[in-house]
Motif scaffolding. Sequence first.
Motif, mmCIF file in Angstrom:
data_model
loop_
_atom_site.group_PDB
_atom_site.id
_atom_site.type_symbol
_atom_site.label_atom_id
_atom_site.label_comp_id
_atom_site.label_asym_id
_atom_site.label_seq_id
_atom_site.Cartn_x
_atom_site.Cartn_y
_atom_site.Cartn_z
ATOM 1 N N ILE A 1 8.472 -7.071 -5.435
ATOM 2 C CA ILE A 1 7.887 -8.090 -4.578
ATOM 3 C C ILE A 1 7.943 -9.377 -5.390
ATOM 4 C CG2 ILE A 1 5.816 -8.934 -3.402
ATOM 5 C CD1 ILE A 1 6.910 -6.436 -2.074
ATOM 6 N N ALA A 2 8.623 -10.366 -4.854
ATOM 7 C CA ALA A 2 8.825 -11.633 -5.575
ATOM 8 C C ALA A 2 9.421 -11.299 -6.935
ATOM 9 C CB ALA A 2 7.534 -12.427 -5.653
ATOM 10 N N ASN A 3 8.789 -11.701 -8.038
ATOM 11 C CA ASN A 3 9.336 -11.430 -9.375
ATOM 12 C C ASN A 3 8.644 -10.260 -10.057
ATOM 13 O OD1 ASN A 3 6.885 -12.618 -9.800
ATOM 14 N ND2 ASN A 3 7.585 -14.093 -11.315
ATOM 15 N N MET A 4 7.892 -9.457 -9.305
ATOM 16 C CA MET A 4 7.175 -8.319 -9.882
ATOM 17 C C MET A 4 7.889 -7.013 -9.562
ATOM 18 S SD MET A 4 3.253 -9.285 -8.929
ATOM 19 C CE MET A 4 3.671 -9.582 -7.208
ATOM 20 N N SER A 5 7.977 -6.155 -10.572
ATOM 21 C CA SER A 5 8.561 -4.827 -10.395
ATOM 22 C C SER A 5 7.452 -3.785 -10.419
ATOM 23 C CB SER A 5 9.556 -4.520 -11.515
ATOM 24 O OG SER A 5 10.647 -5.391 -11.437
ATOM 25 N N PHE A 6 7.653 -2.746 -9.649
ATOM 26 C CA PHE A 6 6.673 -1.674 -9.564
ATOM 27 C C PHE A 6 7.359 -0.351 -9.864
ATOM 28 C CE2 PHE A 6 5.064 -5.155 -7.093
ATOM 29 C CZ PHE A 6 3.725 -5.195 -7.437
ATOM 30 N N ASP A 7 6.570 0.637 -10.260
ATOM 31 C CA ASP A 7 7.086 1.950 -10.632
ATOM 32 C C ASP A 7 6.928 2.992 -9.534
ATOM 33 O OD1 ASP A 7 7.515 0.972 -13.296
ATOM 34 O OD2 ASP A 7 5.372 1.259 -13.653
ATOM 35 N N THR A 8 5.903 2.817 -8.706
ATOM 36 C CA THR A 8 5.535 3.851 -7.747
ATOM 37 C C THR A 8 5.280 3.243 -6.375
ATOM 38 O OG1 THR A 8 4.446 5.077 -9.530
ATOM 39 C CG2 THR A 8 3.875 5.708 -7.283
ATOM 40 N N LEU A 9 5.736 3.941 -5.349
ATOM 41 C CA LEU A 9 5.434 3.599 -3.966
ATOM 42 C C LEU A 9 4.660 4.754 -3.362
ATOM 43 C CD1 LEU A 9 7.758 2.129 -1.271
ATOM 44 C CD2 LEU A 9 6.443 4.172 -0.787
ATOM 45 N N MET A 10 3.524 4.446 -2.752
ATOM 46 C CA MET A 10 2.732 5.451 -2.046
ATOM 47 C C MET A 10 2.540 4.960 -0.621
ATOM 48 S SD MET A 10 -0.080 6.171 -5.048
ATOM 49 C CE MET A 10 -1.047 7.293 -4.086
ATOM 50 N N LYS A 11 2.689 5.859 0.351
ATOM 51 C CA LYS A 11 2.507 5.448 1.740
ATOM 52 C C LYS A 11 1.343 6.194 2.367
ATOM 53 C CE LYS A 11 5.880 8.513 3.899
ATOM 54 N NZ LYS A 11 6.964 8.611 4.840
ATOM 55 N N ASN A 12 0.719 5.508 3.324
ATOM 56 C CA ASN A 12 -0.406 6.079 4.070
ATOM 57 C C ASN A 12 -1.473 6.672 3.146
ATOM 58 O OD1 ASN A 12 0.811 5.406 6.551
ATOM 59 N ND2 ASN A 12 2.094 7.224 6.383
ATOM 60 N N VAL A 13 -1.981 5.837 2.267
ATOM 61 C CA VAL A 13 -2.981 6.266 1.299
ATOM 62 C C VAL A 13 -4.369 6.066 1.900
ATOM 63 C CG1 VAL A 13 -3.957 5.843 -0.991
ATOM 64 C CG2 VAL A 13 -1.482 5.631 -0.619
ATOM 65 N N GLY A 14 -5.074 7.146 2.078
ATOM 66 C CA GLY A 14 -6.444 7.075 2.580
ATOM 67 C C GLY A 14 -7.419 7.140 1.425
ATOM 68 N N ILE A 15 -8.506 6.383 1.528
ATOM 69 C CA ILE A 15 -9.526 6.432 0.486
ATOM 70 C C ILE A 15 -10.887 6.640 1.122
ATOM 71 C CG2 ILE A 15 -8.241 4.944 -1.087
ATOM 72 C CD1 ILE A 15 -10.414 2.762 -0.403
ATOM 73 N N ARG A 16 -11.754 7.207 0.313
ATOM 74 C CA ARG A 16 -13.153 7.380 0.674
ATOM 75 C C ARG A 16 -13.948 7.128 -0.600
ATOM 76 N NH1 ARG A 16 -15.157 12.930 3.339
ATOM 77 N NH2 ARG A 16 -14.056 12.332 5.234
ATOM 78 N N VAL A 17 -14.584 5.955 -0.669
ATOM 79 C CA VAL A 17 -15.337 5.566 -1.858
ATOM 80 C C VAL A 17 -16.650 4.946 -1.396
ATOM 81 C CG1 VAL A 17 -15.330 4.131 -3.930
ATOM 82 C CG2 VAL A 17 -13.188 5.054 -3.089
ATOM 83 N N ASN B 1 -19.065 5.698 0.607
ATOM 84 C CA ASN B 1 -19.235 5.690 2.073
ATOM 85 C C ASN B 1 -18.293 4.737 2.788
ATOM 86 O OD1 ASN B 1 -21.303 7.623 1.946
ATOM 87 N ND2 ASN B 1 -22.812 6.026 1.535
ATOM 88 N N ILE B 2 -17.241 4.313 2.135
ATOM 89 C CA ILE B 2 -16.251 3.432 2.755
ATOM 90 C C ILE B 2 -14.968 4.218 2.929
ATOM 91 C CG2 ILE B 2 -14.802 1.392 2.387
ATOM 92 C CD1 ILE B 2 -17.195 0.203 0.853
ATOM 93 N N ARG B 3 -14.407 4.116 4.112
ATOM 94 C CA ARG B 3 -13.112 4.735 4.406
ATOM 95 C C ARG B 3 -12.125 3.640 4.733
ATOM 96 N NH1 ARG B 3 -14.026 10.114 8.070
ATOM 97 N NH2 ARG B 3 -15.594 11.058 6.732
ATOM 98 N N LYS C 1 -10.320 -2.116 -4.850
ATOM 99 C CA LYS C 1 -10.931 -2.340 -6.166
ATOM 100 C C LYS C 1 -12.159 -1.469 -6.409
ATOM 101 C CE LYS C 1 -9.637 -6.376 -8.094
ATOM 102 N NZ LYS C 1 -9.988 -7.568 -8.739
ATOM 103 N N LEU C 2 -12.677 -0.817 -5.371
ATOM 104 C CA LEU C 2 -13.765 0.140 -5.553
ATOM 105 C C LEU C 2 -13.265 1.442 -6.163
ATOM 106 C CD1 LEU C 2 -15.757 -0.296 -2.209
ATOM 107 C CD2 LEU C 2 -16.447 -1.056 -4.500
ATOM 108 N N MET C 3 -11.958 1.682 -6.077
ATOM 109 C CA MET C 3 -11.386 2.898 -6.648
ATOM 110 C C MET C 3 -11.327 2.731 -8.166
ATOM 111 S SD MET C 3 -8.396 3.687 -3.874
ATOM 112 C CE MET C 3 -7.990 5.263 -4.620
ATOM 113 N N PRO C 4 -11.935 3.640 -8.914
ATOM 114 C CA PRO C 4 -12.023 3.487 -10.373
ATOM 115 C C PRO C 4 -10.677 3.251 -11.057
ATOM 116 C CG PRO C 4 -13.330 5.364 -9.637
ATOM 117 C CD PRO C 4 -12.577 4.860 -8.444
ATOM 118 N N GLN C 5 -9.631 3.911 -10.585
ATOM 119 C CA GLN C 5 -8.332 3.781 -11.256
ATOM 120 C C GLN C 5 -7.706 2.396 -11.085
ATOM 121 O OE1 GLN C 5 -8.991 5.706 -8.570
ATOM 122 N NE2 GLN C 5 -7.136 6.342 -7.507
ATOM 123 N N TYR C 6 -8.186 1.597 -10.130
ATOM 124 C CA TYR C 6 -7.605 0.272 -9.890
ATOM 125 C C TYR C 6 -8.567 -0.875 -10.171
ATOM 126 C CZ TYR C 6 -4.136 3.107 -7.492
ATOM 127 O OH TYR C 6 -3.192 4.050 -7.192
#
Length: 144
Positions: free
Chosen positions: A34-50, A52-54, A92-97
């Motif tokens: 995306i623009a000048n940034m490279s990424f390593d992983t693509l994930m699609k349709n990622v659902g989260i529950r953190v 009480n937020i979905r 950003k509520l997800m600990p890993q991010y």
Amino acid sequence: QLKKLGIYIGNIANNQGDVAEEYFVNSLKDNLKIANMSFDTLMKNVGIRVKNIRDEFDILLINGESVAIIEVKYKVHPNILEKLPKKIEHLKLMPQYKNYKVYAGIAGFFIPDEVIDEAVRSGYFVLERKGDVIQTYAKDLKVA
């Protein structure tokens, strides 16, 4: 009869959305940029529950320090831009991010010019179908 018609029309809309998502996933998976940034992983349709937020993310692109959220619509309406700040907040509520730089953008088969202009002004990127490739609009991306 009206209930059946509503279900039928809803299924058509869902099918169009699925087609758009698959197009952008297939277009990005061999060139995770995306623009000048490279990424390593693509994930699609990622659902989260953190906390009480979905939420659900159509596409996430991830590298060691950044995450790009891509919201995909067949036809993009201006109100999608109002949803991106909440999606960033939820991710950003997800600990890993929580310490990642988060970028956000929209993708679609049809995007009105005024939506493209507003997205870019707001610091989001735009992915638009253009023949066999994606056209990217990005300038002064906002880091969340």
